[in-house]
Enzyme design. Structure first.
Site, PDB file in Angstrom:
ATOM      1  N   ARG A   1      10.375  -8.404  -3.917  1.00 49.53           N
ATOM      2  CA  ARG A   1       9.799  -8.435  -2.569  1.00 49.53           C
ATOM      3  C   ARG A   1       9.161  -9.783  -2.237  1.00 49.53           C
ATOM      4  NH1 ARG A   1       4.432  -7.238  -0.629  1.00 49.53           N
ATOM      5  NH2 ARG A   1       3.884  -6.873  -2.794  1.00 49.53           N
TER       6      ARG A   1
ATOM      7  N   HIS B   1       2.941  -9.021 -10.423  1.00 51.42           N
ATOM      8  CA  HIS B   1       2.295 -10.148  -9.742  1.00 51.42           C
ATOM      9  C   HIS B   1       1.878 -11.171 -10.798  1.00 51.42           C
ATOM     10  CE1 HIS B   1      -0.326 -12.455  -7.123  1.00 51.42           C
ATOM     11  NE2 HIS B   1       0.083 -11.746  -6.091  1.00 51.42           N
TER      12      HIS B   1
ATOM     13  N   HIS C   1       2.568  -4.631  -9.973  1.00 48.11           N
ATOM     14  CA  HIS C   1       1.995  -4.800  -8.637  1.00 48.11           C
ATOM     15  C   HIS C   1       2.669  -3.926  -7.587  1.00 48.11           C
ATOM     16  CE1 HIS C   1      -0.084  -6.908  -5.444  1.00 48.11           C
ATOM     17  NE2 HIS C   1       1.049  -7.325  -4.902  1.00 48.11           N
TER      18      HIS C   1
ATOM     19  N   GLY D   1      -2.787   5.554   3.241  1.00 46.89           N
ATOM     20  CA  GLY D   1      -2.691   4.099   3.263  1.00 46.89           C
ATOM     21  C   GLY D   1      -2.219   3.688   4.646  1.00 46.89           C
TER      22      GLY D   1
ATOM     23  N   SER E   1      -3.159  -0.054   0.017  1.00 49.51           N
ATOM     24  CA  SER E   1      -3.334  -0.841   1.251  1.00 49.51           C
ATOM     25  C   SER E   1      -4.716  -1.490   1.300  1.00 49.51           C
ATOM     26  CB  SER E   1      -3.188   0.066   2.478  1.00 49.51           C
ATOM     27  OG  SER E   1      -1.945   0.707   2.482  1.00 49.51           O
TER      28      SER E   1
ATOM     29  N   LYS F   1      -5.404  12.304  -1.386  1.00 52.16           N
ATOM     30  CA  LYS F   1      -5.968  12.911  -2.600  1.00 52.16           C
ATOM     31  C   LYS F   1      -7.341  12.353  -2.974  1.00 52.16           C
ATOM     32  CE  LYS F   1      -3.450  10.233  -6.066  1.00 52.16           C
ATOM     33  NZ  LYS F   1      -2.568  10.249  -7.215  1.00 52.16           N
TER      34      LYS F   1
ATOM     35  N   ARG G   1       8.076 -14.744  -6.698  1.00 52.42           N
ATOM     36  CA  ARG G   1       7.088 -14.113  -7.573  1.00 52.42           C
ATOM     37  C   ARG G   1       7.635 -13.804  -8.976  1.00 52.42           C
ATOM     38  NH1 ARG G   1       3.717  -9.700  -4.317  1.00 52.42           N
ATOM     39  NH2 ARG G   1       2.822 -11.504  -3.312  1.00 52.42           N
TER      40      ARG G   1
ATOM     41  N   GLU H   1       5.384   2.239   0.479  1.00 53.56           N
ATOM     42  CA  GLU H   1       5.795   1.810  -0.868  1.00 53.56           C
ATOM     43  C   GLU H   1       6.533   2.900  -1.645  1.00 53.56           C
ATOM     44  OE1 GLU H   1       2.783  -0.407  -2.946  1.00 53.56           O
ATOM     45  OE2 GLU H   1       3.921  -0.343  -4.819  1.00 53.56           O
TER      46      GLU H   1
ATOM     47  N   GLU I   1       2.635 -18.163   1.844  1.00 52.23           N
ATOM     48  CA  GLU I   1       2.681 -17.586   0.496  1.00 52.23           C
ATOM     49  C   GLU I   1       4.007 -17.972  -0.143  1.00 52.23           C
ATOM     50  OE1 GLU I   1      -0.101 -13.729   0.120  1.00 52.23           O
ATOM     51  OE2 GLU I   1       1.568 -13.445   1.456  1.00 52.23           O
TER      52      GLU I   1
ATOM     53  N   GLY J   1      -2.025 -10.823   3.187  1.00 53.84           N
ATOM     54  CA  GLY J   1      -1.871 -10.543   4.603  1.00 53.84           C
ATOM     55  C   GLY J   1      -0.595  -9.824   4.945  1.00 53.84           C
TER      56      GLY J   1
HETATM   57  P1  FAD Z   1      -0.967   3.241  -0.201  1.00 58.94           P
HETATM   58  O1  FAD Z   1      -1.647   2.274   0.639  1.00 58.94           O
HETATM   59  O2  FAD Z   1      -0.975   3.092  -1.617  1.00 58.94           O
HETATM   60  O3  FAD Z   1      -1.422   4.686   0.229  1.00 58.94           O
HETATM   61  C1  FAD Z   1      -1.025   5.815  -0.499  1.00 58.94           C
HETATM   62  C2  FAD Z   1      -1.913   6.977  -0.111  1.00 58.94           C
HETATM   63  O4  FAD Z   1      -1.394   8.185  -0.628  1.00 58.94           O
HETATM   64  C3  FAD Z   1      -3.327   6.887  -0.659  1.00 58.94           C
HETATM   65  O5  FAD Z   1      -4.195   7.286   0.366  1.00 58.94           O
HETATM   66  C4  FAD Z   1      -3.346   7.908  -1.802  1.00 58.94           C
HETATM   67  O6  FAD Z   1      -4.601   8.431  -2.075  1.00 58.94           O
HETATM   68  C5  FAD Z   1      -2.422   8.945  -1.230  1.00 58.94           C
HETATM   69  N1  FAD Z   1      -1.781   9.826  -2.208  1.00 58.94           N
HETATM   70  C6  FAD Z   1      -1.064   9.475  -3.303  1.00 58.94           C
HETATM   71  N2  FAD Z   1      -0.581  10.587  -3.907  1.00 58.94           N
HETATM   72  C7  FAD Z   1      -0.990  11.659  -3.180  1.00 58.94           C
HETATM   73  C8  FAD Z   1      -0.830  13.051  -3.291  1.00 58.94           C
HETATM   74  N3  FAD Z   1      -0.154  13.615  -4.283  1.00 58.94           N
HETATM   75  N4  FAD Z   1      -1.423  13.846  -2.378  1.00 58.94           N
HETATM   76  C9  FAD Z   1      -2.158  13.321  -1.366  1.00 58.94           C
HETATM   77  N5  FAD Z   1      -2.348  11.998  -1.208  1.00 58.94           N
HETATM   78  C10 FAD Z   1      -1.769  11.176  -2.105  1.00 58.94           C
HETATM   79  N6  FAD Z   1       1.360  -6.126   0.613  1.00 58.94           N
HETATM   80  C11 FAD Z   1       1.426  -6.974   1.645  1.00 58.94           C
HETATM   81  O7  FAD Z   1       2.330  -6.870   2.485  1.00 58.94           O
HETATM   82  N7  FAD Z   1       0.491  -7.953   1.779  1.00 58.94           N
HETATM   83  C12 FAD Z   1      -0.531  -8.134   0.895  1.00 58.94           C
HETATM   84  O8  FAD Z   1      -1.357  -9.015   1.057  1.00 58.94           O
HETATM   85  C13 FAD Z   1      -0.597  -7.256  -0.215  1.00 58.94           C
HETATM   86  N8  FAD Z   1      -1.568  -7.401  -1.145  1.00 58.94           N
HETATM   87  C14 FAD Z   1      -1.686  -6.452  -2.117  1.00 58.94           C
HETATM   88  C15 FAD Z   1      -2.758  -6.532  -3.007  1.00 58.94           C
HETATM   89  C16 FAD Z   1      -2.954  -5.550  -3.947  1.00 58.94           C
HETATM   90  C17 FAD Z   1      -4.107  -5.635  -4.913  1.00 58.94           C
HETATM   91  C18 FAD Z   1      -2.035  -4.465  -4.029  1.00 58.94           C
HETATM   92  C19 FAD Z   1      -2.225  -3.385  -5.050  1.00 58.94           C
HETATM   93  C20 FAD Z   1      -0.952  -4.409  -3.174  1.00 58.94           C
HETATM   94  C21 FAD Z   1      -0.769  -5.396  -2.220  1.00 58.94           C
HETATM   95  N9  FAD Z   1       0.292  -5.348  -1.326  1.00 58.94           N
HETATM   96  C22 FAD Z   1       0.364  -6.233  -0.302  1.00 58.94           C
HETATM   97  C23 FAD Z   1       1.204  -4.213  -1.326  1.00 58.94           C
HETATM   98  C24 FAD Z   1       0.765  -3.248  -0.229  1.00 58.94           C
HETATM   99  O9  FAD Z   1      -0.650  -3.218  -0.176  1.00 58.94           O
HETATM  100  C25 FAD Z   1       1.274  -1.859  -0.462  1.00 58.94           C
HETATM  101  O10 FAD Z   1       2.636  -1.874  -0.764  1.00 58.94           O
HETATM  102  C26 FAD Z   1       1.062  -1.008   0.784  1.00 58.94           C
HETATM  103  O11 FAD Z   1      -0.272  -1.095   1.165  1.00 58.94           O
HETATM  104  C27 FAD Z   1       1.469   0.414   0.517  1.00 58.94           C
HETATM  105  O12 FAD Z   1       1.026   1.206   1.574  1.00 58.94           O
HETATM  106  P2  FAD Z   1       1.336   2.742   1.568  1.00 58.94           P
HETATM  107  O13 FAD Z   1       0.678   3.297   2.767  1.00 58.94           O
HETATM  108  O14 FAD Z   1       2.766   2.980   1.365  1.00 58.94           O
HETATM  109  O15 FAD Z   1       0.623   3.285   0.242  1.00 58.94           O
HETATM  110  C1  SIN Z   2      -1.101 -11.447  -2.607  1.00 56.83           C
HETATM  111  O1  SIN Z   2      -2.018 -11.621  -1.799  1.00 56.83           O
HETATM  112  O2  SIN Z   2      -0.781 -12.248  -3.494  1.00 56.83           O
HETATM  113  C2  SIN Z   2      -0.343 -10.181  -2.540  1.00 56.83           C
HETATM  114  C3  SIN Z   2       0.554 -10.243  -1.403  1.00 56.83           C
HETATM  115  C4  SIN Z   2       1.604  -9.193  -1.524  1.00 56.83           C
HETATM  116  O3  SIN Z   2       1.668  -8.466  -2.510  1.00 56.83           O
HETATM  117  O4  SIN Z   2       2.407  -9.105  -0.599  1.00 56.83           O
END
Ligand code: FAD
Ligand code: SIN
Length: 544
Positions: A379, A236, A344, A14, A45, A37, A283, A368, A118, A51
């Site tokens: 958050r 959410h 969410h 991500g 992400s 994975k 939220r 996350e 937002e 945004g």
């Molecule tokens: P992720 O992006 O979830 O990446 C995790 C990665 O780890 C993935 O590639 C997965 O395949 C990999 N993985 C998991 N387990 C394993 C394993 N055992 N072995 C190998 N790989 C593994 N936040 C904002 O700030 N703004 C937004 O607008 C926003 N909108 C959102 C909308 C949606 C629909 C969702 C679900 C979330 C949103 N969020 C938003 C929250 C935000 O997107 C996430 O908190 C953030 O992207 C998390 O990033 P990350 O890199 O920590 O994890």
């Molecule tokens: C959204 O676009 O409502 C999600 C934003 C966030 O989770 O930060």
């Protein structure tokens, strides 16, 4: 079993994992292994819509103080204001880096970056890309950059299934499972970074994709890392509601930011009845307003009325939402959107400091899966993507100063663990799909938006029953078994922490303890510490 050595292993692709890998590759001349994975872009992400926060110097009405204030207000007493300040101050550099790595944020007619609003932000400060496809734009750019970077090796379709911890409790690497070849590889490394994202899949309704099974949290917990604030799960308010259960498409909060309003199926705009801030209240407040409105009047959903937003604005800002709604028979230019809450985001996670250090030497966490005390009990929208980048950047600064040398480790504890993954299977094949449904339903019904001691205790009993029957603690047959193993751990952590917190605060709402206690305190849980709520927010500043 294959064996290899790498200086740094980053688990997850991500924004947190990709950014960590790219930034680190600029600072060290050693091989970095990025393991993911599913395919490279699949992550929470990728689905981010609204945004990313940027407190930009050119936005004269905004300031770090104002952003910190909004973050702290949303966090319901548990946001560490120093952490919030650190993240906010570093936001211009984070945005600058993303642009440098190829992310194209949307611009207005004057060719300046467009900023939107937002819920619970007191000013427009959210940058977006591709209208409402910010996450996709970021993932594409970062994945593209990582693939082209020489000292980053990428393993796709590869799941981390256990961490190597030596007898001195230091992390020495990771065991990987390739789901295509079904082969295992032990990678010895100087540092392991967990960037595995969230836990949405522990609930039957979630905005998260299938990968969000809390694997990294479970891996870290298994080796004794300290977890923080695991009871705080953000639901959410507005996920598209057209089918019963499952992963749901998000209707971004920024739609309300642009003026859309929630109404019940009888046409009554109801959010003001629950909080004077109405549709743009924090939220957790809007989520509970919808939950109680649906419960009281037995609605299956409520409606998001977009009629007050000019059609041209809708088309320009929300092309993705328009498209997905259309695929599901809803024309948002004329119809209201059926929505309801869904799991969410996890505010809690592996306890870290702002440079990603966990309580285990050699083990880092970002994104996350981690908990830096930025989000507190709830958050603020769009702070997550920003936190991923800023903490990853700080971690990289720290790692760049280390020697990062690695050798295969002779250690009885590690050798014993590896031998568990070299064993053959017995005939028993657990009913993973059945266990998953049972787990997700009990979590949604008993450890969801509104909680009670009785319901939580029942949920814990069910989790324990599934654990006993499933009975897979080490080697599993496939990705789904490993994911169930993770989800059972995550469920247990959420429930135990929720039982221990006998108050309501932010996203954690207890019907039997509806008051918020005078003292704000974090909760900690680890294998050695059953579940412990610390009195006094200053406790969080202990060094780890
Ligand atoms: P992720 O992006 O979830 O990446 C995790 C990665 O780890 C993935 O590639 C997965 O395949 C990999 N993985 C998991 N387990 C394993 C394993 N055992 N072995 C190998 N790989 C593994 N936040 C904002 O700030 N703004 C937004 O607008 C926003 N909108 C959102 C909308 C949606 C629909 C969702 C679900 C979330 C949103 N969020 C938003 C929250 C935000 O997107 C996430 O908190 C953030 O992207 C998390 O990033 P990350 O890199 O920590 O994890
Ligand atoms: C959204 O676009 O409502 C999600 C934003 C966030 O989770 O930060």
């Amino acid at each position: 079993m294959k064996f290899s050595t790498k200086s740094v292993v980053i688990i997850g692709s991500g924004i947190a994992g990709l950014y960590s890998a790219i930034k680190l590759s600029e600072k060290i001349n050693k091989e970095i292994l990025l393991v993911t994975k599913a395919n490279l872009g699949e992550s929470n992400s990728r689905y981010a819509q609204g945004g990313i926060v940027g407190v930009l110097p050119e936005n004269l009405k905004d300031s770090v103080d104002l952003h910190v204030q909004d973050t702290v207000n949303a966090g319901a007493g548990l946001t560490d204001s120093e952490v919030a300040r650190f993240i906010s101050e570093n936001s211009p550099d984070a945005i600058h880096d993303l642009i440098k790595y190829g992310v194209e944020f949307d611009k207005n007619r004057e060719n300046k970056i467009e900023l939107t609003l937002e819920a619970a932000h007191s000013i427009n400060r959210i940058l977006h890309a591709g209208g409402d496809a910010t996450g996709k734009s970021i993932e594409l750019a970062l994945a593209n950059k990582a693939e082209k970077t020489k000292n980053i090796t990428i393993y796709q379709g590869t799941q981390a299934v256990d961490l190597l911890i030596d007898s001195d409790k230091k992390c020495r690497g990771v065991i990987l499972y390739n789901s295509t070849t079904e082969e295992y590889e032990t990678v010895y490394s100087s540092v392991v970074v967990i960037a595995t994202g969230g836990i949405g899949q522990v609930y039957s309704n979630t905005t998260n994709p299938e990968i969000a099974t809390g694997d990294g949290i479970s891996l870290a917990y298994r080796v004794g890392a300290v977890m923080q604030d695991m009871e705080f799960v953000q639901f959410h308010p507005t996920a598209l509601t057209i089918q019963e259960n499952g992963s749901r498409f998000l209707i971004s909060e920024s739609v309300r930011g642009e003026g859309a309003q929630l109404k019940n199926p009888d046409g009554e705009f109801f959010t003001q009845n629950y909080d004077t801030r109405g549709d743009l209240a924090p939220r957790d407040v809007v989520t509970r307003a919808i939950f109680f409105e649906m419960q009281e009047k037995s609605y299956s959903h409520v409606l998001l009325d977009t009629s007050s937003i000019p059609k041209e604005k809708l088309i320009e800002r929300f092309p993705n939402i328009i498209r997905v709604c259309k695929e599901n028979g809803i024309d948002i230019l004329t119809d209201s959107i059926p929505v309801s809450p869904a799991a969410h985001y996890l505010m809690g996670g592996i306890k870290i400091s702002t440079d990603g250090k966990t309580s285990i030497q050699g083990l880092f966490a970002v994104g996350e899966a981690s908990c830096s005390s930025l989000h507190g009990a709830n958050r603020l929208a769009s702070n997550s993507l920003l936190e991923c980048v800023v903490v990853a950047g700080e971690m990289v600064k720290h790692l760049a100063e280390q020697r990062l040398e690695v050798q295969p480790t002779q250690d009885c504890q590690i050798d014993c663990l590896i031998s568990q993954y070299e064993k053959q299977f017995f005939d028993y094949k657990p009913d993973v799909a059945g266990f998953m449904i049972k787990l997700k339903e009990i979590m949604w019904n008993n450890a969801g938006i509104v909680r009670t001691e009785k319901a939580l205790v029942q949920a814990l009993k069910t989790v324990n029953e599934i654990k006993l029957e499933f009975n897979q603690n080490y080697k599993c047959r496939d990705v789904h078994e490993y994911e169930l193993r993770s989800l059972l751990t995550v469920a247990e952590l959420i429930i135990k922490s929720a039982i221990a917190r006998k108050e309501s605060r932010g996203a954690h709402f207890r019907e039997d303890y509806s008051e918020t206690s005078q003292n704000a305190y974090h909760s900690y849980i680890s294998k050695d510490l059953l579940c412990h709520c610390e009195e006094g927010i200053n406790q969080t500043k202990q060094s780890i």
